[in-house]
Design an enzyme around this catalytic site. Structure first.
Site, PDB file in Angstrom:
ATOM      1  N   LYS A 174       8.077 -64.030  54.949  1.00 38.41           N
ATOM      2  CA  LYS A 174       7.569 -63.054  56.258  1.00 38.41           C
ATOM      3  C   LYS A 174       6.941 -64.161  57.714  1.00 38.41           C
ATOM      4  O   LYS A 174       5.746 -64.229  56.647  1.00 38.41           O
ATOM      5  CB  LYS A 174       7.123 -62.189  55.597  1.00 38.41           C
ATOM      6  N   GLY A 228      -5.283 -66.606  56.921  1.00 39.92           N
ATOM      7  CA  GLY A 228      -7.158 -66.801  56.755  1.00 39.92           C
ATOM      8  C   GLY A 228      -7.736 -65.596  55.099  1.00 39.92           C
ATOM      9  O   GLY A 228      -6.206 -65.666  54.561  1.00 39.92           O
ATOM     10  N   GLY A 232      -6.102 -63.814  52.368  1.00 37.68           N
ATOM     11  CA  GLY A 232      -5.502 -64.050  50.789  1.00 37.68           C
ATOM     12  C   GLY A 232      -6.665 -63.314  50.500  1.00 37.68           C
ATOM     13  O   GLY A 232      -6.001 -63.442  48.659  1.00 37.68           O
ATOM     14  N   GLU A 249      -2.751 -71.161  50.544  1.00 41.30           N
ATOM     15  CA  GLU A 249      -3.848 -71.636  51.844  1.00 41.30           C
ATOM     16  C   GLU A 249      -4.571 -71.325  52.643  1.00 41.30           C
ATOM     17  O   GLU A 249      -3.836 -70.654  53.841  1.00 41.30           O
ATOM     18  CB  GLU A 249      -2.815 -72.535  52.050  1.00 41.30           C
ATOM     19  N   CYS A 283      -5.474 -75.200  60.033  1.00 39.57           N
ATOM     20  CA  CYS A 283      -7.087 -75.061  59.527  1.00 39.57           C
ATOM     21  C   CYS A 283      -7.349 -76.074  58.731  1.00 39.57           C
ATOM     22  O   CYS A 283      -9.027 -75.574  58.538  1.00 39.57           O
ATOM     23  CB  CYS A 283      -5.791 -74.247  58.246  1.00 39.57           C
ATOM     24  N   GLU A 384     -15.036 -69.811  60.550  1.00 40.19           N
ATOM     25  CA  GLU A 384     -14.048 -70.315  61.485  1.00 40.19           C
ATOM     26  C   GLU A 384     -13.777 -69.766  62.456  1.00 40.19           C
ATOM     27  O   GLU A 384     -13.306 -68.616  62.732  1.00 40.19           O
ATOM     28  CB  GLU A 384     -12.778 -70.093  59.734  1.00 40.19           C
TER      29      GLU A 384
HETATM   30  P1  NAD Z   1      -3.289 -64.026  58.851  1.00 38.96           P
HETATM   31  O1  NAD Z   1      -4.095 -63.630  57.085  1.00 38.96           O
HETATM   32  O2  NAD Z   1      -4.208 -63.335  60.066  1.00 38.96           O
HETATM   33  O3  NAD Z   1      -2.172 -63.379  58.278  1.00 38.96           O
HETATM   34  C1  NAD Z   1      -0.695 -64.788  57.883  1.00 38.96           C
HETATM   35  C2  NAD Z   1       0.441 -63.769  57.447  1.00 38.96           C
HETATM   36  O4  NAD Z   1       0.226 -62.719  56.498  1.00 38.96           O
HETATM   37  C3  NAD Z   1       0.178 -62.847  58.507  1.00 38.96           C
HETATM   38  O5  NAD Z   1       1.850 -63.388  58.626  1.00 38.96           O
HETATM   39  C4  NAD Z   1       0.597 -61.523  57.905  1.00 38.96           C
HETATM   40  O6  NAD Z   1       1.018 -60.426  59.449  1.00 38.96           O
HETATM   41  C5  NAD Z   1       0.313 -61.409  57.209  1.00 38.96           C
HETATM   42  N1  NAD Z   1      -0.417 -60.551  56.697  1.00 38.96           N
HETATM   43  C6  NAD Z   1      -1.822 -60.042  56.993  1.00 38.96           C
HETATM   44  N2  NAD Z   1      -2.440 -58.701  56.225  1.00 38.96           N
HETATM   45  C7  NAD Z   1      -0.982 -59.247  55.395  1.00 38.96           C
HETATM   46  C8  NAD Z   1      -1.785 -57.902  54.354  1.00 38.96           C
HETATM   47  N3  NAD Z   1      -2.677 -57.401  53.988  1.00 38.96           N
HETATM   48  N4  NAD Z   1      -0.989 -57.826  53.176  1.00 38.96           N
HETATM   49  C9  NAD Z   1       0.535 -59.070  53.546  1.00 38.96           C
HETATM   50  N5  NAD Z   1       0.490 -59.383  54.308  1.00 38.96           N
HETATM   51  C10 NAD Z   1      -0.252 -59.787  55.334  1.00 38.96           C
HETATM   52  O7  NAD Z   1      -3.912 -64.948  59.553  1.00 38.96           O
HETATM   53  P2  NAD Z   1      -2.867 -65.854  60.701  1.00 38.96           P
HETATM   54  O8  NAD Z   1      -4.078 -65.178  62.018  1.00 38.96           O
HETATM   55  O9  NAD Z   1      -1.486 -65.805  61.555  1.00 38.96           O
HETATM   56  O10 NAD Z   1      -3.498 -67.316  60.625  1.00 38.96           O
HETATM   57  C11 NAD Z   1      -4.745 -68.202  60.727  1.00 38.96           C
HETATM   58  C12 NAD Z   1      -5.414 -68.139  59.580  1.00 38.96           C
HETATM   59  O11 NAD Z   1      -4.320 -68.943  58.912  1.00 38.96           O
HETATM   60  C13 NAD Z   1      -6.612 -69.191  59.836  1.00 38.96           C
HETATM   61  O12 NAD Z   1      -7.481 -68.612  58.723  1.00 38.96           O
HETATM   62  C14 NAD Z   1      -5.899 -70.191  59.034  1.00 38.96           C
HETATM   63  O13 NAD Z   1      -6.814 -71.290  58.543  1.00 38.96           O
HETATM   64  C15 NAD Z   1      -5.275 -70.262  57.978  1.00 38.96           C
HETATM   65  N6  NAD Z   1      -4.312 -71.227  57.756  1.00 38.96           N
HETATM   66  C16 NAD Z   1      -4.467 -72.051  56.524  1.00 38.96           C
HETATM   67  C17 NAD Z   1      -3.259 -72.588  56.528  1.00 38.96           C
HETATM   68  C18 NAD Z   1      -3.593 -74.033  54.858  1.00 38.96           C
HETATM   69  O14 NAD Z   1      -3.028 -74.313  54.854  1.00 38.96           O
HETATM   70  N7  NAD Z   1      -4.952 -73.990  54.363  1.00 38.96           N
HETATM   71  C19 NAD Z   1      -2.300 -73.191  57.273  1.00 38.96           C
HETATM   72  C20 NAD Z   1      -2.216 -72.777  58.366  1.00 38.96           C
HETATM   73  C21 NAD Z   1      -3.008 -71.834  58.574  1.00 38.96           C
END
Ligand code: NAD
Length: 488
Positions: A174, A228, A232, A249, A283, A384
């Protein structure tokens, strides 16, 4: 403007509800694609297709050599389509073309790396204190749910799919609801090169409903999530229902530490690149710049002098070095941190506002922003921000630098700039982070493990470590005694 569908069970389908989402170019607001807005039912259909493909499809009987060859073919197909993919990526998430081209090439390399690795997965034989041939075999885990963010849409899809498929799993991917286009383009290439139906399913939809179903479903054996830290935690809770294997991650607030004995010009470049590459929506961004006090003012002055070179614009405009933020809502969030920083008493050395250029008015642009006078206790030094906002913090000693660097709930990345080899080693040894650099910032390699300490996640992606997360371990004991046990 392309109308996309979801990939479920080898077919391109619309959402059960018929709902769609318009995708807009974050640099100018133009509609660049339309995708189905999937929900729980669509996720369920994708999970069933992956389950069927794992339990009964031909995939289980596909040899490691065949799986590896498919992944290598996919790498070639990505390379052949690199120009289209990088343009779609720019329109989808706003990054400059050069960065998108790098991501596409890296995604192809990732499939190539794991294509080669597919045939190197092996078990081992153990000497045990019995007349037994005892050995260990590695097997795929099963159905893998893979949920990814919007900042590296194609690359994150590659990081997830490549090791999972090399190991023989089936997948439900997804992408972020904001940036699903390149994952769907990748799906087209996967069908083209011959992945059997149901092995890779791609559902588009928001986290609420669509993502939640993947995280909760008892038909999913493993969940791999990048996003995020707050999300997570929710995923980990949802995954506990059937105790899925889990890889997370998550976010970071990464220290980039510059000592006075560093190569000055290299450190200035590294500080800017660490903070502002991909608009700071990274990230592992070096969002906390820790600078030895004796060179603090000079470093800040040199960075500010170079800021005009960080040209804002559409990612496809020649010369663009920084694109827009992903959405209006996200820019609002980043701007709220600028206000918080000022309220907390930090000072703006540059930026903090939207660009005046009327040509950029329809995009979610924000000037590269540097805060000075930042204390480690301030929110802009602890949370962050995920945008082009750098917090500069002075320090007086190596011990203080290490203490500030580690004073965070995160532990993703960290870097040290120094000409002293001994100091660089000493400091790296003390840093509680999973990805570290000396005299550079950001290089990422498919060969090395990616992931964080503390609340930056659990497990590792990429390299040999990455494939471990997609394998079960089975012990086999073959009794070589022919006589009955005779216990009773
Ligand atoms: P997010 O957590 O809002 O969303 C990530 C994904 O999770 C999306 O596909 C979203 O639709 C899905 N999602 C959201 N809520 C969910 C739930 N309750 N159940 C299942 N899926 C759900 O993050 P974002 O805003 O898309 O990305 C930014 C974040 O990602 C930042 O915090 C960044 O640090 C992190 N990030 C980490 C890495 C790493 O390798 N550590 C890499 C890239 C981004």
């Amino acid at each position: 403007m392309k109308r996309y569908a979801m990939l479920i069970g080898g077919k391109w389908v619309d959402s059960v509800s018929g709902d769609v989402r318009e995708l807009r170019d974050p640099a100018n607001g133009d509609v660049v694609g339309v995708v189905p807005e999937g929900g729980r039912e669509d996720a369920r259909a994708a999970i069933h297709a992956a389950r069927e493909a794992f339990d009964r499809g031909p995939w289980r009987k596909t040899s490691a050599l065949e799986r590896g060859k498919l992944l290598l073919k996919l790498a070639d197909a990505i390379t052949r389509k690199a120009e289209t993919l990088s343009h779609v990526e720019v329109h989808g998430c706003g990054k400059p073309l050069a960065e998108a081209q790098f991501d596409v090439a890296d995604a192809a390399n990732c499939f190539e790396f794991y294509g080669g690795l597919a045939t190197k997965i092996h078990g081992e034989t153990m000497a045990v204190p019995a007349n037994s041939l005892s050995y260990v075999v590695r097997e795929p885990i099963g159905v893998c749910g893979q949920i990814i963010p919007w900042n590296y849409p194609l690359l994150m899809a590659a990081w997830k799919l490549a090791p999972a498929l090399a190991a023989g799993n089936t997948c439900v991917l997804k992408p972020s609801e904001m940036t699903p286009m390149t994952a769907l383009e990748l799906g087209e290439l996967m069908l083209e090169v011959g992945f059997p139906e149901g092995v890779v399913n791609i559902v588009t939809g928001p986290g609420a409903g669509c993502g939640e179903e993947i995280a909760e479903s008892h038909l999913v054996d493993k969940i791999a999530f990048t996003g995020g830290t707050v999300t997570g935690r929710k995923i980990a809770t949802a995954a506990a229902g059937n105790l899925k294997k889990i890889t997370l991650e998550l976010g970071g607030k990464n220290p980039n530490i510059v000592f006075a004995d560093a190569d000055f010009e290299a450190a200035v470049d590294g500080a800017l690149f660490g903070a502002f590459a991909n608009q700071g929506e990274v990230c592992s961004a070096g969002s906390r710049l820790l600078v030895e006090r004796s060179i603090h003012d000079r470093i800040v002055e040199a960075m500010v002098a170079k800021i005009p070179r960080v040209k804002l614009g559409h990612g496809l405009e020649p010369g663009t070095k920084m694109g827009p933020l992903i959405s209006a809502g996200h820019r609002d969030k980043v701007e709220s941190y600028v206000r918080i920083g000022l309220e907390e008493g930090a000072k703006l050395a540059c930026g903090g506002k939207r660009p005046a250029d009327p040509a950029l008015a329809n995009g979610h642009f924000l000037e590269p922003t540097i805060f000075v006078g930042v204390k480690p206790s301030m929110r802009i030094a602890r949370e962050e921000i995920f945008g082009p906002v750098l917090s500069v913090i002075p320090f007086d000693s190596e011990e203080e630098a290490i203490a500030i660097a580690n004073d965070t709930e995160y532990g993703l990345a960290a870097a040290v700039w120094s000409r002293s080899l001994a100091r660089a080693h000493r400091v790296i040894r003390e840093l509680r982070a999973g990805i570290t650099w000396v005299n550079t910032y950001h290089p990422t390699f498919n060969e090395l493990p990616w992931g964080g300490y503390k609340q930056s996640g659990t497990g590792r992606e990429l390299g040999l470590y990455g494939i471990e997360q997609y394998l079960e371990t089975k012990q086999v004991n073959i009794n070589l005694d022919e006589a009955p046990l005779g216990w009773y």
